[in-house]
Design a protein around this motif. Structure first.
Motif, mmCIF file in Angstrom:
data_model
loop_
_atom_site.group_PDB
_atom_site.id
_atom_site.type_symbol
_atom_site.label_atom_id
_atom_site.label_comp_id
_atom_site.label_asym_id
_atom_site.label_seq_id
_atom_site.Cartn_x
_atom_site.Cartn_y
_atom_site.Cartn_z
ATOM 1 N N PHE A 104 0.855 -1.181 0.000
ATOM 2 C CA PHE A 104 0.000 0.000 0.000
ATOM 3 C C PHE A 104 0.891 1.231 0.000
ATOM 4 C CE2 PHE A 104 0.755 -1.146 4.414
ATOM 5 C CZ PHE A 104 1.064 0.071 5.014
ATOM 6 N N GLN A 105 0.274 2.374 -0.225
ATOM 7 C CA GLN A 105 1.024 3.619 -0.212
ATOM 8 C C GLN A 105 0.279 4.662 0.616
ATOM 9 O OE1 GLN A 105 1.348 5.455 -4.109
ATOM 10 N NE2 GLN A 105 -0.734 4.881 -4.632
ATOM 11 N N ILE A 106 0.990 5.710 0.985
ATOM 12 C CA ILE A 106 0.387 6.857 1.639
ATOM 13 C C ILE A 106 0.178 7.904 0.551
ATOM 14 C CG2 ILE A 106 0.650 8.683 3.351
ATOM 15 C CD1 ILE A 106 2.644 6.787 4.820
ATOM 16 N N ILE A 107 -1.067 8.339 0.392
ATOM 17 C CA ILE A 107 -1.394 9.375 -0.585
ATOM 18 C C ILE A 107 -1.728 10.641 0.197
ATOM 19 C CG2 ILE A 107 -2.947 10.076 -2.436
ATOM 20 C CD1 ILE A 107 -3.331 7.108 -3.094
ATOM 21 N N ALA A 141 -2.293 21.976 1.179
ATOM 22 C CA ALA A 141 -2.213 22.740 2.431
ATOM 23 C C ALA A 141 -1.836 21.846 3.599
ATOM 24 C CB ALA A 141 -3.539 23.428 2.700
ATOM 25 N N CYS A 142 -1.138 20.768 3.332
ATOM 26 C CA CYS A 142 -0.815 19.790 4.375
ATOM 27 C C CYS A 142 0.386 20.261 5.209
ATOM 28 C CB CYS A 142 -0.509 18.436 3.733
ATOM 29 S SG CYS A 142 -0.105 17.160 4.939
ATOM 30 N N PRO A 143 0.188 20.486 6.516
ATOM 31 C CA PRO A 143 1.279 20.966 7.361
ATOM 32 C C PRO A 143 2.195 19.860 7.894
ATOM 33 C CG PRO A 143 -0.720 20.843 8.638
ATOM 34 C CD PRO A 143 -1.086 20.449 7.223
ATOM 35 N N VAL A 144 1.905 18.594 7.565
ATOM 36 C CA VAL A 144 2.685 17.484 8.138
ATOM 37 C C VAL A 144 3.388 16.656 7.056
ATOM 38 C CG1 VAL A 144 1.428 17.306 10.335
ATOM 39 C CG2 VAL A 144 0.557 16.123 8.305
ATOM 40 N N LYS A 145 3.757 17.282 5.954
ATOM 41 C CA LYS A 145 4.423 16.541 4.870
ATOM 42 C C LYS A 145 5.737 15.921 5.347
ATOM 43 C CE LYS A 145 3.873 20.052 1.827
ATOM 44 N NZ LYS A 145 2.737 20.877 2.171
ATOM 45 N N ASN A 146 6.538 16.684 6.080
ATOM 46 C CA ASN A 146 7.822 16.140 6.557
ATOM 47 C C ASN A 146 7.626 14.967 7.511
ATOM 48 O OD1 ASN A 146 9.368 17.958 5.053
ATOM 49 N ND2 ASN A 146 9.330 19.483 6.685
ATOM 50 N N GLU A 147 6.626 15.063 8.359
ATOM 51 C CA GLU A 147 6.345 13.978 9.299
ATOM 52 C C GLU A 147 5.891 12.721 8.565
ATOM 53 O OE1 GLU A 147 5.493 17.133 9.631
ATOM 54 O OE2 GLU A 147 6.238 17.744 11.597
ATOM 55 N N ILE A 148 5.109 12.897 7.506
ATOM 56 C CA ILE A 148 4.658 11.749 6.719
ATOM 57 C C ILE A 148 5.862 11.030 6.118
ATOM 58 C CG2 ILE A 148 3.410 11.062 4.618
ATOM 59 C CD1 ILE A 148 1.476 13.455 5.272
ATOM 60 N N GLU A 194 2.280 16.163 16.996
ATOM 61 C CA GLU A 194 2.564 14.934 17.751
ATOM 62 C C GLU A 194 1.409 13.942 17.639
ATOM 63 O OE1 GLU A 194 5.301 13.762 19.363
ATOM 64 O OE2 GLU A 194 6.276 15.503 18.452
ATOM 65 N N PHE A 195 0.182 14.435 17.728
ATOM 66 C CA PHE A 195 -0.989 13.573 17.607
ATOM 67 C C PHE A 195 -1.020 12.934 16.221
ATOM 68 C CE2 PHE A 195 -5.553 12.594 17.225
ATOM 69 C CZ PHE A 195 -5.738 11.904 18.410
ATOM 70 N N PHE A 196 -0.677 13.708 15.181
ATOM 71 C CA PHE A 196 -0.631 13.162 13.827
ATOM 72 C C PHE A 196 0.430 12.064 13.732
ATOM 73 C CE2 PHE A 196 1.219 12.768 9.661
ATOM 74 C CZ PHE A 196 0.098 12.444 8.921
ATOM 75 N N LEU A 197 1.642 12.337 14.228
ATOM 76 C CA LEU A 197 2.712 11.328 14.185
ATOM 77 C C LEU A 197 2.277 10.038 14.863
ATOM 78 C CD1 LEU A 197 5.897 13.464 14.915
ATOM 79 C CD2 LEU A 197 5.534 11.984 12.924
ATOM 80 N N HIS A 198 1.647 10.168 16.016
ATOM 81 C CA HIS A 198 1.161 8.990 16.744
ATOM 82 C C HIS A 198 0.095 8.259 15.922
ATOM 83 C CE1 HIS A 198 -0.071 6.445 20.068
ATOM 84 N NE2 HIS A 198 -1.316 6.835 19.856
#
Length: 154
Positions: free
Chosen positions: A4-7, A12-19, A135-139
């Motif tokens: 699978f992949q992450i799309i 306007a995504c503020p968490v591109k680096n975290e992804i 942090e919540f997104f990373l988790h």
């Protein structure tokens, strides 16, 4: 390698680096889709697709390329509903997992708020994006990837 992949609805995504950080750790490819108005940096493990500026180009591209089991990161409830309908796992930029049980409520609330705005009522927008949201997104993304990889067929 993952099946699978992450799309990412990357406009306007503020968490591109975290992804990218989490995806590399789990060896999951990332597809970032944005309009030409947004410059995206090439990174290891990331495929970048840029589409025209029209209102729904990013959403249409994603809707046509998402598959069962993919992970979709978006703050667009309508796109999340399409992703859920195709069997994807859908996360908000703040780490909330959209589900079939919650998406109807979110879409209805968006519709109601839009009607109020058109009628002249001004509403408060979302809270500013915070380090706690990050942090919540990373988790949330880590939990989803772990769950998907544990349940994949051998």
């Amino acid at each position: 390698m993952s099946s699978f992949q992450i799309i990412v609805d990357a406009d306007a995504c503020p968490v591109k680096n975290e992804i990218v950080q989490v995806a590399l750790r789990y060896s999951v490819p990332v597809l970032m889709v944005a309009s030409f108005d947004h410059r995206l940096q090439e990174q290891e493990g990331v495929q970048i697709v840029q589409v025209d500026r029209s209102d729904q180009s990013v959403d249409l591209f994603i809707a046509n390329h998402i598959h069962r089991g993919d992970v979709l990161v978006t703050q667009d409830f309508g796109l999340a509903a399409i992703g859920l309908g195709k069997g994807a796992v859908c996360l908000s930029n703040r780490g909330q997992e959209y589900t079939n049980q919650t998406i109807d409520f979110l879409l209805d609330r968006r519709h109601t708020q839009g009607k109020l705005r058109r009628g002249g009522k001004h509403s408060k927008g979302p809270n500013p994006f915070s380090s706690e949201d990050r942090e919540f997104f990373l988790h949330g993304l880590t939990k989803v990837l772990r769950r998907l990889q544990e349940n994949r067929p051998v």
